[in-house]
Design a protein around this motif. Structure first.
Motif, PDB file in Angstrom:
ATOM      1  N   THR A 186      52.420  29.704  31.639  1.00 56.51           N
ATOM      2  CA  THR A 186      53.462  30.723  31.662  1.00 56.51           C
ATOM      3  C   THR A 186      54.491  30.416  30.587  1.00 56.51           C
ATOM      4  OG1 THR A 186      53.195  31.065  34.044  1.00 56.51           O
ATOM      5  CG2 THR A 186      55.228  31.861  33.032  1.00 56.51           C
ATOM      6  N   SER A 187      54.620  31.317  29.641  1.00 55.59           N
ATOM      7  CA  SER A 187      55.552  31.110  28.544  1.00 55.59           C
ATOM      8  C   SER A 187      56.993  31.175  29.046  1.00 55.59           C
ATOM      9  CB  SER A 187      55.344  32.176  27.456  1.00 55.59           C
ATOM     10  OG  SER A 187      56.368  32.106  26.481  1.00 55.59           O
ATOM     11  N   PRO A 188      57.829  30.236  28.604  1.00 54.18           N
ATOM     12  CA  PRO A 188      59.252  30.306  28.997  1.00 54.18           C
ATOM     13  C   PRO A 188      59.988  31.434  28.300  1.00 54.18           C
ATOM     14  CG  PRO A 188      58.912  28.524  27.426  1.00 54.18           C
ATOM     15  CD  PRO A 188      57.535  29.056  27.774  1.00 54.18           C
ATOM     16  N   LEU A 189      59.360  32.017  27.258  1.00 53.88           N
ATOM     17  CA  LEU A 189      59.986  33.114  26.518  1.00 53.88           C
ATOM     18  C   LEU A 189      59.415  34.447  26.979  1.00 53.88           C
ATOM     19  CD1 LEU A 189      59.916  31.634  22.893  1.00 53.88           C
ATOM     20  CD2 LEU A 189      61.857  31.708  24.473  1.00 53.88           C
ATOM     21  N   ARG A 190      60.294  35.381  27.250  1.00 53.57           N
ATOM     22  CA  ARG A 190      59.896  36.743  27.614  1.00 53.57           C
ATOM     23  C   ARG A 190      60.579  37.706  26.653  1.00 53.57           C
ATOM     24  NH1 ARG A 190      55.299  36.680  30.362  1.00 53.57           N
ATOM     25  NH2 ARG A 190      55.347  35.034  31.951  1.00 53.57           N
ATOM     26  N   LEU A 191      59.944  37.928  25.538  1.00 53.36           N
ATOM     27  CA  LEU A 191      60.533  38.764  24.505  1.00 53.36           C
ATOM     28  C   LEU A 191      59.999  40.191  24.626  1.00 53.36           C
ATOM     29  CD1 LEU A 191      60.205  36.296  21.493  1.00 53.36           C
ATOM     30  CD2 LEU A 191      62.182  36.676  22.979  1.00 53.36           C
ATOM     31  N   PRO A 192      60.872  41.201  24.450  1.00 53.77           N
ATOM     32  CA  PRO A 192      60.412  42.591  24.536  1.00 53.77           C
ATOM     33  C   PRO A 192      59.454  42.928  23.402  1.00 53.77           C
ATOM     34  CG  PRO A 192      62.675  42.479  23.742  1.00 53.77           C
ATOM     35  CD  PRO A 192      62.314  41.087  24.181  1.00 53.77           C
ATOM     36  N   ALA A 193      58.634  43.935  23.641  1.00 58.39           N
ATOM     37  CA  ALA A 193      57.613  44.322  22.655  1.00 58.39           C
ATOM     38  C   ALA A 193      58.249  44.706  21.325  1.00 58.39           C
ATOM     39  CB  ALA A 193      56.768  45.466  23.200  1.00 58.39           C
ATOM     40  N   TRP A 194      59.358  45.412  21.367  1.00 57.45           N
ATOM     41  CA  TRP A 194      60.001  45.849  20.114  1.00 57.45           C
ATOM     42  C   TRP A 194      60.449  44.654  19.286  1.00 57.45           C
ATOM     43  CZ3 TRP A 194      64.869  44.217  19.054  1.00 57.45           C
ATOM     44  CH2 TRP A 194      65.667  43.815  20.128  1.00 57.45           C
ATOM     45  N   PHE A 195      60.868  43.584  19.973  1.00 57.51           N
ATOM     46  CA  PHE A 195      61.308  42.392  19.252  1.00 57.51           C
ATOM     47  C   PHE A 195      60.120  41.707  18.577  1.00 57.51           C
ATOM     48  CE2 PHE A 195      62.368  37.952  18.713  1.00 57.51           C
ATOM     49  CZ  PHE A 195      63.670  37.995  18.229  1.00 57.51           C
ATOM     50  N   ASN A 196      59.015  41.605  19.293  1.00 56.56           N
ATOM     51  CA  ASN A 196      57.819  40.988  18.725  1.00 56.56           C
ATOM     52  C   ASN A 196      57.287  41.783  17.536  1.00 56.56           C
ATOM     53  OD1 ASN A 196      57.511  38.662  20.323  1.00 56.56           O
ATOM     54  ND2 ASN A 196      56.606  39.859  21.988  1.00 56.56           N
ATOM     55  N   VAL A 197      57.316  43.097  17.643  1.00 54.69           N
ATOM     56  CA  VAL A 197      56.866  43.922  16.529  1.00 54.69           C
ATOM     57  C   VAL A 197      57.776  43.728  15.319  1.00 54.69           C
ATOM     58  CG1 VAL A 197      56.561  46.296  15.712  1.00 54.69           C
ATOM     59  CG2 VAL A 197      55.744  45.643  17.979  1.00 54.69           C
ATOM     60  N   GLY A 198      59.080  43.745  15.555  1.00 57.19           N
ATOM     61  CA  GLY A 198      60.022  43.521  14.456  1.00 57.19           C
ATOM     62  C   GLY A 198      59.859  42.152  13.835  1.00 57.19           C
ATOM     63  N   LEU A 199      59.625  41.149  14.675  1.00 55.10           N
ATOM     64  CA  LEU A 199      59.431  39.793  14.180  1.00 55.10           C
ATOM     65  C   LEU A 199      58.189  39.709  13.304  1.00 55.10           C
ATOM     66  CD1 LEU A 199      60.573  36.892  14.371  1.00 55.10           C
ATOM     67  CD2 LEU A 199      59.002  36.532  16.288  1.00 55.10           C
ATOM     68  N   ALA A 200      57.127  40.404  13.712  1.00 53.91           N
ATOM     69  CA  ALA A 200      55.895  40.402  12.922  1.00 53.91           C
ATOM     70  C   ALA A 200      56.108  41.065  11.560  1.00 53.91           C
ATOM     71  CB  ALA A 200      54.785  41.122  13.686  1.00 53.91           C
ATOM     72  N   VAL A 201      56.871  42.145  11.540  1.00 51.29           N
ATOM     73  CA  VAL A 201      57.145  42.839  10.279  1.00 51.29           C
ATOM     74  C   VAL A 201      57.956  41.953   9.346  1.00 51.29           C
ATOM     75  CG1 VAL A 201      58.356  44.792   9.234  1.00 51.29           C
ATOM     76  CG2 VAL A 201      56.979  45.141  11.298  1.00 51.29           C
ATOM     77  N   VAL A 202      59.006  41.324   9.872  1.00 49.46           N
ATOM     78  CA  VAL A 202      59.843  40.452   9.047  1.00 49.46           C
ATOM     79  C   VAL A 202      59.037  39.261   8.536  1.00 49.46           C
ATOM     80  CG1 VAL A 202      61.871  38.947   9.061  1.00 49.46           C
ATOM     81  CG2 VAL A 202      61.958  41.163  10.194  1.00 49.46           C
ATOM     82  N   ALA A 203      58.172  38.705   9.390  1.00 49.99           N
ATOM     83  CA  ALA A 203      57.341  37.583   8.973  1.00 49.99           C
ATOM     84  C   ALA A 203      56.363  38.002   7.879  1.00 49.99           C
ATOM     85  CB  ALA A 203      56.587  37.019  10.171  1.00 49.99           C
ATOM     86  N   ALA A 204      55.832  39.222   7.980  1.00 48.84           N
ATOM     87  CA  ALA A 204      54.919  39.716   6.942  1.00 48.84           C
ATOM     88  C   ALA A 204      55.647  39.859   5.609  1.00 48.84           C
ATOM     89  CB  ALA A 204      54.315  41.054   7.376  1.00 48.84           C
ATOM     90  N   VAL A 205      56.880  40.338   5.649  1.00 50.52           N
ATOM     91  CA  VAL A 205      57.675  40.447   4.424  1.00 50.52           C
ATOM     92  C   VAL A 205      57.928  39.069   3.838  1.00 50.52           C
ATOM     93  CG1 VAL A 205      59.922  41.135   3.489  1.00 50.52           C
ATOM     94  CG2 VAL A 205      58.747  42.622   5.121  1.00 50.52           C
ATOM     95  N   ALA A 206      58.237  38.095   4.697  1.00 50.34           N
ATOM     96  CA  ALA A 206      58.484  36.737   4.226  1.00 50.34           C
ATOM     97  C   ALA A 206      57.233  36.139   3.594  1.00 50.34           C
ATOM     98  CB  ALA A 206      58.955  35.859   5.385  1.00 50.34           C
ATOM     99  N   SER A 207      56.074  36.360   4.195  1.00 49.52           N
ATOM    100  CA  SER A 207      54.832  35.840   3.628  1.00 49.52           C
ATOM    101  C   SER A 207      54.492  36.530   2.315  1.00 49.52           C
ATOM    102  CB  SER A 207      53.678  36.017   4.621  1.00 49.52           C
ATOM    103  OG  SER A 207      53.767  35.073   5.666  1.00 49.52           O
ATOM    104  N   THR A 208      54.822  37.812   2.207  1.00 50.33           N
ATOM    105  CA  THR A 208      54.599  38.525   0.951  1.00 50.33           C
ATOM    106  C   THR A 208      55.479  37.950  -0.154  1.00 50.33           C
ATOM    107  OG1 THR A 208      54.025  40.562   2.127  1.00 50.33           O
ATOM    108  CG2 THR A 208      54.682  40.778  -0.178  1.00 50.33           C
ATOM    109  N   GLU A 209      56.732  37.645   0.182  1.00 51.69           N
ATOM    110  CA  GLU A 209      57.624  37.036  -0.809  1.00 51.69           C
ATOM    111  C   GLU A 209      57.090  35.681  -1.265  1.00 51.69           C
ATOM    112  OE1 GLU A 209      60.472  34.565  -2.605  1.00 51.69           O
ATOM    113  OE2 GLU A 209      59.806  34.178  -0.541  1.00 51.69           O
ATOM    114  N   ARG A 210      56.559  34.907  -0.334  1.00 53.63           N
ATOM    115  CA  ARG A 210      55.998  33.607  -0.692  1.00 53.63           C
ATOM    116  C   ARG A 210      54.736  33.775  -1.548  1.00 53.63           C
ATOM    117  NH1 ARG A 210      56.815  28.980   1.877  1.00 53.63           N
ATOM    118  NH2 ARG A 210      54.604  28.640   2.355  1.00 53.63           N
ATOM    119  N   ALA A 211      53.945  34.793  -1.262  1.00 56.90           N
ATOM    120  CA  ALA A 211      52.740  35.036  -2.051  1.00 56.90           C
ATOM    121  C   ALA A 211      53.090  35.419  -3.490  1.00 56.90           C
ATOM    122  CB  ALA A 211      51.896  36.134  -1.415  1.00 56.90           C
ATOM    123  N   LEU A 212      54.219  36.080  -3.687  1.00 59.11           N
ATOM    124  CA  LEU A 212      54.648  36.418  -5.041  1.00 59.11           C
ATOM    125  C   LEU A 212      54.970  35.162  -5.850  1.00 59.11           C
ATOM    126  CD1 LEU A 212      56.962  39.513  -4.400  1.00 59.11           C
ATOM    127  CD2 LEU A 212      54.616  39.501  -5.281  1.00 59.11           C
TER     128      LEU A 212
END
Length: 223
Positions: A186-212
């Protein structure tokens, strides 16, 4: 024999990469267009008469274009503006004095280097109009801002990994064979779906910046 990074190209992978290379058709290299900033990478290896390399080489990668029916991304090698060879990624192109190694991630390239026979290597020069070229110009002209952006991208990925890991473990633990043997975590973190989606988008942008910048870490960028 060329010495290469073991985590990128061991002997078996080197042989496969070299065997996958196919001859080009001589078509001319197309000019980089502004709308290809995030879908195309274009790098150059300048000529070096002293090293016995009289021609300029270019490596062209279209990240949204598959090279075969399996959907694999391909790299195209140009010699003095004419396509000399092509291969799916990861690729190794043999040129005078060494070889050009190309590898990609989901978000761009992680490697586009010239490796000499003695094992020394250097990154190819990005086209100034490409995303990698514009990012390199920012690093030259605004080094402090560039380092701040790079540090922020790394921080974003670290935070994303820390927040996502417990949730991922819980999801995996719910697989019936895993749950039957080890129970459900059982995860101690209970994050809402919208937060997880936003986190994934921001992480994708960060990985794209690193790939550049051709920066890559399997634990952060792949995850």
């Amino acid at each position: 024999m060329v010495s290469t990074r073991p985590e990128m190209f061991d002997q078996w992978r080197r042989r496969r990469a070299i065997q996958r290379v196919r001859p080009g058709d001589g078509r001319p290299l197309k000019r980089f267009r502004w709308w290809q900033l995030l879908t195309r990478s274009l790098f150059y290896l300048p000529p070096d008469a002293g090293a016995g390399r009289p021609a300029e080489y270019a490596v062209d990668v279209h990240h949204m274009r598959s090279e075969n029916e399996g959907g694999d991304i391909g790299a195209h090698l140009y010699r003095d503006g004419r396509r000399q060879a092509r291969s799916v990624l990861p690729a190794i192109f043999t040129v005078e004095g060494g070889e050009i190694q190309v590898a990609a991630t989901t978000f761009g390239l992680r490697r586009c280097h010239f490796v000499t026979g003695d094992g020394s290597e250097r990154q190819l020069v990005p086209d100034p109009r490409s995303g990698e070229g514009r990012r390199a110009r920012l690093d030259r002209e605004r080094p402090l801002l560039s380092r701040a952006i790079g540090a922020f991208s790394l921080l974003v990925l670290l935070v994303a990994a820390i927040l996502a890991l417990p949730q991922l473990v819980e999801s995996l633990s719910r697989i019936p064979p895993v749950a039957d043997r080890w129970g459900v975590f059982t995860s101690p973190l209970r994050l809402p779906a919208w937060f997880n989606v936003g986190l994934a988008v921001v992480a994708a942008v960060a990985s794209t910046e690193r790939a550049l910048r051709l920066r890559y870490n399997a634990w952060l960028d792949d995850a």
